[in-house]
Write an enzyme that holds these catalytic residues in place. Structure first.
Site, PDB file in Angstrom:
ATOM      1  N   TYR A 196       0.838  -1.203   0.000  1.00 56.49           N
ATOM      2  CA  TYR A 196       0.000   0.000   0.000  1.00 56.49           C
ATOM      3  C   TYR A 196       0.875   1.256   0.000  1.00 56.49           C
ATOM      4  O   TYR A 196       1.819   1.387   0.775  1.00 56.49           O
ATOM      5  CB  TYR A 196      -0.910   0.014   1.234  1.00 56.49           C
ATOM      6  CG  TYR A 196      -1.686   1.314   1.375  1.00 56.49           C
ATOM      7  CD1 TYR A 196      -2.794   1.564   0.579  1.00 56.49           C
ATOM      8  CD2 TYR A 196      -1.292   2.293   2.276  1.00 56.49           C
ATOM      9  CE1 TYR A 196      -3.503   2.748   0.684  1.00 56.49           C
ATOM     10  CE2 TYR A 196      -1.986   3.482   2.404  1.00 56.49           C
ATOM     11  CZ  TYR A 196      -3.087   3.709   1.601  1.00 56.49           C
ATOM     12  OH  TYR A 196      -3.779   4.894   1.704  1.00 56.49           O
TER      13      TYR A 196
ATOM     14  N   GLY B 260      -6.082   5.340   0.072  1.00 55.12           N
ATOM     15  CA  GLY B 260      -7.430   5.376   0.628  1.00 55.12           C
ATOM     16  C   GLY B 260      -8.385   4.511  -0.168  1.00 55.12           C
ATOM     17  O   GLY B 260      -8.084   3.338  -0.471  1.00 55.12           O
TER      18      GLY B 260
ATOM     19  N   HIS C  19      -2.829  17.203  -1.507  1.00 52.59           N
ATOM     20  CA  HIS C  19      -3.312  17.369  -0.140  1.00 52.59           C
ATOM     21  C   HIS C  19      -2.857  18.676   0.496  1.00 52.59           C
ATOM     22  O   HIS C  19      -3.153  18.933   1.673  1.00 52.59           O
ATOM     23  CB  HIS C  19      -2.878  16.175   0.713  1.00 52.59           C
ATOM     24  CG  HIS C  19      -3.739  14.971   0.499  1.00 52.59           C
ATOM     25  ND1 HIS C  19      -3.774  14.283  -0.694  1.00 52.59           N
ATOM     26  CD2 HIS C  19      -4.623  14.343   1.315  1.00 52.59           C
ATOM     27  CE1 HIS C  19      -4.635  13.280  -0.605  1.00 52.59           C
ATOM     28  NE2 HIS C  19      -5.167  13.291   0.603  1.00 52.59           N
TER      29      HIS C  19
ATOM     30  N   ASN D 223       1.548  10.489   6.759  1.00 54.50           N
ATOM     31  CA  ASN D 223       0.695   9.471   7.360  1.00 54.50           C
ATOM     32  C   ASN D 223       1.021   9.284   8.845  1.00 54.50           C
ATOM     33  O   ASN D 223       1.539   8.252   9.249  1.00 54.50           O
ATOM     34  CB  ASN D 223       0.891   8.151   6.618  1.00 54.50           C
ATOM     35  CG  ASN D 223      -0.416   7.429   6.356  1.00 54.50           C
ATOM     36  OD1 ASN D 223      -0.411   6.326   5.837  1.00 54.50           O
ATOM     37  ND2 ASN D 223      -1.544   8.023   6.714  1.00 54.50           N
TER      38      ASN D 223
ATOM     39  N   ARG E 110     -10.209  28.002  49.853  1.00 51.90           N
ATOM     40  CA  ARG E 110     -10.053  26.855  50.723  1.00 51.90           C
ATOM     41  C   ARG E 110      -9.848  25.542  49.956  1.00 51.90           C
ATOM     42  O   ARG E 110      -9.221  24.609  50.445  1.00 51.90           O
ATOM     43  CB  ARG E 110     -11.289  26.739  51.615  1.00 51.90           C
ATOM     44  CG  ARG E 110     -11.186  25.645  52.638  1.00 51.90           C
ATOM     45  CD  ARG E 110     -12.392  25.456  53.542  1.00 51.90           C
ATOM     46  NE  ARG E 110     -13.577  26.200  53.285  1.00 51.90           N
ATOM     47  CZ  ARG E 110     -14.812  25.690  53.351  1.00 51.90           C
ATOM     48  NH1 ARG E 110     -14.979  24.411  53.630  1.00 51.90           N
ATOM     49  NH2 ARG E 110     -15.861  26.446  53.140  1.00 51.90           N
TER      50      ARG E 110
END
Length: 532
Positions: free
Chosen positions: A52, A59, A82, A194, A292
């Site tokens: 891949y 994708g 991208h 990635n 407090r």
């Protein structure tokens, strides 16, 4: 000074030294060897196999096989397509952090990148060459694809970078330093993009600032205890040991350390644990919760920072690629290590914790400003003439509105998944959104603390308490007063707030370390975490 990475897990202190002390970064020889060995293994392993992102599309288009002649172009296409980021440019401090995070991932030797990537990334970091990266673009699931695409774009010599305060062409900066643009060898485009390095880089800066904010809030809370001359048992070891939360015990121990020599806090047994004849006491027997209950309020913030530090550093020292290249096992594994759920959830928790810290600061500020509550200061800590002068009245609006914005920002991104990418990414983390929103909450909280601290300085002066403060409180009081002297007349107060804000944001407060016996169960990891 030089910080060498690659031969051990990178720490928060390493990031602090490189980002805030501007130390140079180097890579160990062993790490460079791992990177080279992994690349050589992948180059051989991929020759006759379908891997891949090397010889397939990406994708939903992974079923398309890519011919060897087009595999290099595939990586360039991925990077350029991208580079779609929008919105404001990400601050260069965050960009430097994400580059360190990405580099550290490659040094694990499971990404299959050519050593050239490591060398060029190191040069960018050390020469303060910052890719122009935009805030909008990542859903934090298949990695921070869009933000990291802009990083990859600058490494191949395209797009814009920040350098010496200006946006310039990446190609021109590379040429000026005689650096060759990155070449594509196998999967450099996918490997750069990635992963979770944008959310983790921003996240690690958030953690450093969160620790700083906690310290300043501890100091401001301790100062308030002195101003109101509170009893000391609410931060006592005995009371807080009755609850087993490490953060609560740590906060109480730090308050005891800060206030150990104060001439203002009172011991309850000297004032109330004796025969009392008054029917109605002038002094409060117990303070308001914002005074407090500081250990119980800031304790969870401490614990949240502690856990988030562990998770984010685990992520940074992991391999967030897909696929994972395992030379030792002689295999390539496909999966989802790029998914950012771990970081997303911790950033959401962190922003909720820091929002609560800002809410504490706002309530403490309100106590100082409201004379009907504190019964010892003029309205709005006005050191001028009441009526004609207004004191800190206008500044309160800034703090109140800013805290309200923090409360709105605290909606979790972790549960706000929207499917995309042809439903391939059907459940996403939104981790980078979470980290960036957390950074906005942090920035806002510095503003709120600046208003609180400025008001506190005025209160100390009105009461004439400087010489009675603890040595720690007095030292910080004097540092801040050197920036903003006491004032009685009204003027533009924004400049005064900004001076305090910029100081506490850049001068990371280092409190005296509470003795181990006082810190009880407080884990050492956090006290070591930042700027020790």
């Amino acid at each position: 000074m030089i910080t060498t990475i690659g031969d051990r897990n990178i720490t928060l202190k390493d990031f602090y030294q490189i980002l805030f002390k501007e130390e140079a970064l180097d890579v160990s020889a062993a790490a460079m060897q791992r990177v080279g060995d992994c690349f050589a293994f992948l180059a051989d392993f991929a020759k006759d196999k379908l891997i891949y992102g090397i010889n397939t599309g990406f994708g939903p288009m992974a079923q398309y096989r890519i011919d060897e002649r087009e595999q290099e172009q595939l990586q360039y296409n991925l990077i350029r397509s991208h580079c779609a980021g929008q919105g404001k440019p990400v601050d260069t401090l965050f960009v430097k952090a994400l580059m360190i995070a990405r580099l550290n991932t490659f040094l694990q030797g499971k990404s299959g990148v050519h050593p050239e990537v490591v060398v060029l990334l190191k040069e960018f970091i050390n020469r303060d060459i910052f890719p122009v990266i935009f805030e909008h673009g990542s859903v934090g699931a298949s990695g921070d694809l869009v933000q990291l695409a802009h990083l990859a774009l600058s490494l191949i010599g395209e797009g814009k970078v920040w350098h010496e305060g200006r946006q310039v062409d990446a190609a021109d900066v590379l040429a000026a330093y005689d650096l060759a643009p990155l070449s594509i060898h196998l999967r450099e485009g996918l490997a750069l993009m990635n992963g979770t390095s944008a959310m983790t880089g921003i996240g690690v800066v958030n953690l450093i600032h969160s620790r700083n904010l906690l310290n300043w809030s501890l100091l401001a809370s301790s100062l308030l205890s002195e101003i109101v001359e509170s009893y000391d048992d609410h931060y006592s070891a005995e009371l807080n040991a009755a609850k087993h939360h490490p953060g609560q015990q740590y906060v109480a121990a730090q308050m005891r350390t800060i206030l150990h020599d104060s001439d203002l806090v009172r011991k309850r047994h000297e004032h109330l644990y004796k025969k009392v004849t008054e029917a109605v006491l002038e002094d409060k027997v117990q303070e308001f919760y914002s005074i407090r209950c500081v250990p119980q309020i800031l304790g969870p913030v401490y614990d949240t920072i502690t856990n988030a530090t562990t998770v984010v550093l685990h992520e940074i020292n992991s391999v967030s690629d897909n696929p994972i290249i395992d030379k030792d096992q002689g295999n390539v594994y496909h999966g989802g290590n790029f998914h950012g759920d771990y970081v997303s959830l911790e950033m959401d928790k962190l922003k909720i914790g820091i929002t609560k810290l800002s809410m504490l600061a706002e309530r403490q500020l309100n106590f100082l400003l409201n004379n009907k509550l504190n019964q010892k200061l003029p309205p709005f800590v006005n050191l001028g003439r009441l009526g004609i002068n207004l004191g800190m009245q206008g500044a309160q609006f800034v703090a109140t509105s800013t805290v309200a914005e923090n409360q709105t920002f605290s909606f979790p991104m972790y549960v706000h998944s929207i499917p995309n990418n042809n439903d391939n990414q059907d459940l996403v983390s939104m981790g980078t959104n979470s980290a960036q929103i957390t950074s906005k909450v942090i920035e806002n909280t510095y503003q709120v603390l600046a208003v609180q601290l400025l008001t506190t300085l005025q209160a100390v002066d009105y009461l004439g308490f400087e010489e009675r403060l603890s040595s720690v409180s007095r030292g910080v009081y004097q540092q801040l007063r050197a920036l903003v002297p006491a004032f009685t007349e009204d003027g533009v107060i924004a400049d005064k707030i900004l001076k305090i804000k910029e100081y506490i944001q850049t001068e990371h407060l280092q409190l005296p370390t509470a003795p181990v016996s006082q810190a009880a169960h407080a884990p050492a990891a956090v006290t070591e975490a930042v700027a020790s």
